[in-house]
Scaffold this active site. Sequence first.
Site, PDB file in Angstrom:
ATOM      1  N   CYS A 215     -54.132  10.621  -0.759  1.00 18.01           N
ATOM      2  CA  CYS A 215     -55.228  10.017  -0.659  1.00 18.01           C
ATOM      3  C   CYS A 215     -55.029   8.420  -1.330  1.00 18.01           C
ATOM      4  O   CYS A 215     -54.138   8.394  -2.398  1.00 18.01           O
ATOM      5  CB  CYS A 215     -56.220  10.678  -1.557  1.00 18.01           C
ATOM      6  SG  CYS A 215     -57.752   9.785  -1.664  1.00 18.01           S
TER       7      CYS A 215
ATOM      8  N   GLY B  57     -55.383  -7.691  -1.914  1.00 23.69           N
ATOM      9  CA  GLY B  57     -53.868  -6.991  -1.860  1.00 23.69           C
ATOM     10  C   GLY B  57     -53.797  -5.781  -2.599  1.00 23.69           C
ATOM     11  O   GLY B  57     -52.493  -5.368  -2.499  1.00 23.69           O
TER      12      GLY B  57
ATOM     13  N   GLU C 106     -50.523  11.343   4.440  1.00 21.86           N
ATOM     14  CA  GLU C 106     -51.010  12.469   4.974  1.00 21.86           C
ATOM     15  C   GLU C 106     -51.954  11.970   5.999  1.00 21.86           C
ATOM     16  O   GLU C 106     -52.827  10.873   5.969  1.00 21.86           O
ATOM     17  CB  GLU C 106     -51.896  13.261   4.008  1.00 21.86           C
ATOM     18  CG  GLU C 106     -52.221  14.733   4.208  1.00 21.86           C
ATOM     19  CD  GLU C 106     -53.170  15.300   3.174  1.00 21.86           C
ATOM     20  OE1 GLU C 106     -53.825  15.696   3.421  1.00 21.86           O
ATOM     21  OE2 GLU C 106     -52.301  15.430   2.183  1.00 21.86           O
TER      22      GLU C 106
ATOM     23  N   SER D  27     -57.962   7.277   7.479  1.00 22.72           N
ATOM     24  CA  SER D  27     -59.374   6.711   7.549  1.00 22.72           C
ATOM     25  C   SER D  27     -59.277   5.326   8.427  1.00 22.72           C
ATOM     26  O   SER D  27     -58.158   4.895   8.500  1.00 22.72           O
ATOM     27  CB  SER D  27     -60.025   6.353   6.160  1.00 22.72           C
ATOM     28  OG  SER D  27     -59.197   5.754   5.473  1.00 22.72           O
TER      29      SER D  27
ATOM     30  N   SER E 283     -50.788  -2.822   9.170  1.00 24.15           N
ATOM     31  CA  SER E 283     -50.246  -4.251   8.559  1.00 24.15           C
ATOM     32  C   SER E 283     -49.106  -4.124   7.771  1.00 24.15           C
ATOM     33  O   SER E 283     -48.439  -5.000   7.808  1.00 24.15           O
ATOM     34  CB  SER E 283     -51.767  -4.713   7.798  1.00 24.15           C
ATOM     35  OG  SER E 283     -51.353  -6.119   7.428  1.00 24.15           O
TER      36      SER E 283
ATOM     37  N   TYR F 212     -39.534   2.272  27.168  1.00 21.54           N
ATOM     38  CA  TYR F 212     -38.796   3.680  27.488  1.00 21.54           C
ATOM     39  C   TYR F 212     -37.855   3.529  28.619  1.00 21.54           C
ATOM     40  O   TYR F 212     -38.275   2.672  29.752  1.00 21.54           O
ATOM     41  CB  TYR F 212     -39.714   4.676  27.672  1.00 21.54           C
ATOM     42  CG  TYR F 212     -40.557   5.064  26.674  1.00 21.54           C
ATOM     43  CD1 TYR F 212     -40.319   5.981  25.645  1.00 21.54           C
ATOM     44  CD2 TYR F 212     -41.897   4.443  26.226  1.00 21.54           C
ATOM     45  CE1 TYR F 212     -41.059   6.671  24.714  1.00 21.54           C
ATOM     46  CE2 TYR F 212     -42.651   4.927  25.241  1.00 21.54           C
ATOM     47  CZ  TYR F 212     -42.079   5.778  24.391  1.00 21.54           C
ATOM     48  OH  TYR F 212     -43.075   6.124  23.303  1.00 21.54           O
TER      49      TYR F 212
END
Length: 451
Positions: free
Chosen positions: A315, A326, A349, A353, A362, A407
């Site tokens: 989290c 930053g 994980e 969000s 980024s 690919y």
Amino acid sequence: SESESAMADTVAKKMSEEPVDEQKGSNGEAKVENLTSSEITKRIFKVGERVEGRCGGEFRLCEVLSRRTIKKSSQMEAKPSNDMKVEEPAEYEYYVHFIYCNRRLDRWVTVNDLRDALGKPSQESKGSSAEGKSYRRSRRGKRKHQETEGDHGHGAIADPTLAKLEKDHEEITKVKNVDVVYMGGYEVDAWYFSPYPEECTKNKKLYICEFCLKYMRKRSSLVRHNQKCRLRHPPGNEIYRHKNVSVFEVDGAYNKVYCQCLCLISKLFLDHKTLYFDVAPFLFYILCESDEKGFHMVGYFSKEKSSQDNNNLACILTFPPFQRKGYGKFLIELSYELSRLEGKIGSPEKPLSDLGRLSYRSFWTRVLLNVLSEHRRPLSVKEISEMTYIKDEDIVYTLESLKMLRYWKGQKIISATPKLIEMHQKQLRDRPGRLRLEPEKLKYVPLAERP
């Protein structure tokens, strides 16, 4: 005169042709009905109804999720003609969710900020679909759509069981129970529901000590608490300090109450967070700004002590007053630096969000572009993963978004020309400077090597 009577007939004729809403008064005379603010409040919207609500200076389509009385219907008003009492109509405020917008924009509004939806629902859905198609035609629009909807498991939930749990969680937490949080001299609007005790959320405003994270209902209680609270930094070991930026490692097993309070606060700004009380299996890394008064928390991330999926972050949150400085990317960079010291390839994980996905993409973009520009020879995804400690799937996700992955005969081939790399790096250079992690200032011992 004849001319005056003719003029009067013409005016009367024009007035009769104009549509006028009339209502007979007590004296039998007709009067024109003008909608006033008091009469508008008589319009009652139903829960589940789709209306248009004011958002950012314009009206947007929204759904009424709940309503509450702001004027008690028990107030009575005596009628002058007899002794009968008439109930005054109740006034409501409505909790609305703006369609196609994140739940952080959900809010309580008055009836003056609502109006009936214009047009038929079928037309609205067609318009929204056409708008979405035209929005995704451009390259930037397509990228935005992918970031919002999620790709490769970075935003969507593929497991049906998890999807059902997510839907149930959304139903339970659809109406936030805290409107405003006061902490460290900042008053911040809460974004989502957080399971604080019901008695603490009756006033819809919480007062929180910025050092020990204890929550209170009244400002006077916070003032008295600040006179007694002696804690001036997170209750853990300081593992990083550079200038006025410090990071503390807090063990959930040894500082249970502090970490539980931290999780309750973070749930106000994280929609998908489900960890509140079982904090023992986690380590929390608290990022602080320091001054003469103490260490002020600006953000944190947590990670499992032992993760089967090698997740280096569970989290992450930068508190709203300190966002766009930053700190989020600093915390992400720190999580990968800890992975490097542990010798493990890590990943956050999932699902991420919407704001977390943007920050991670980024960060991954910057790291991968630096690696590709330094090594002019062809590199495989596995080689890049071993250099950066970024998981393979995250590298593939980022390179595909940058149009640098192709690919060929079932194999993933990195196709990054120097010109393409330079173009993306130029876009990153144009952004303002950011906070950088100084690895030599980090004093960290991996958990497996501790006595």
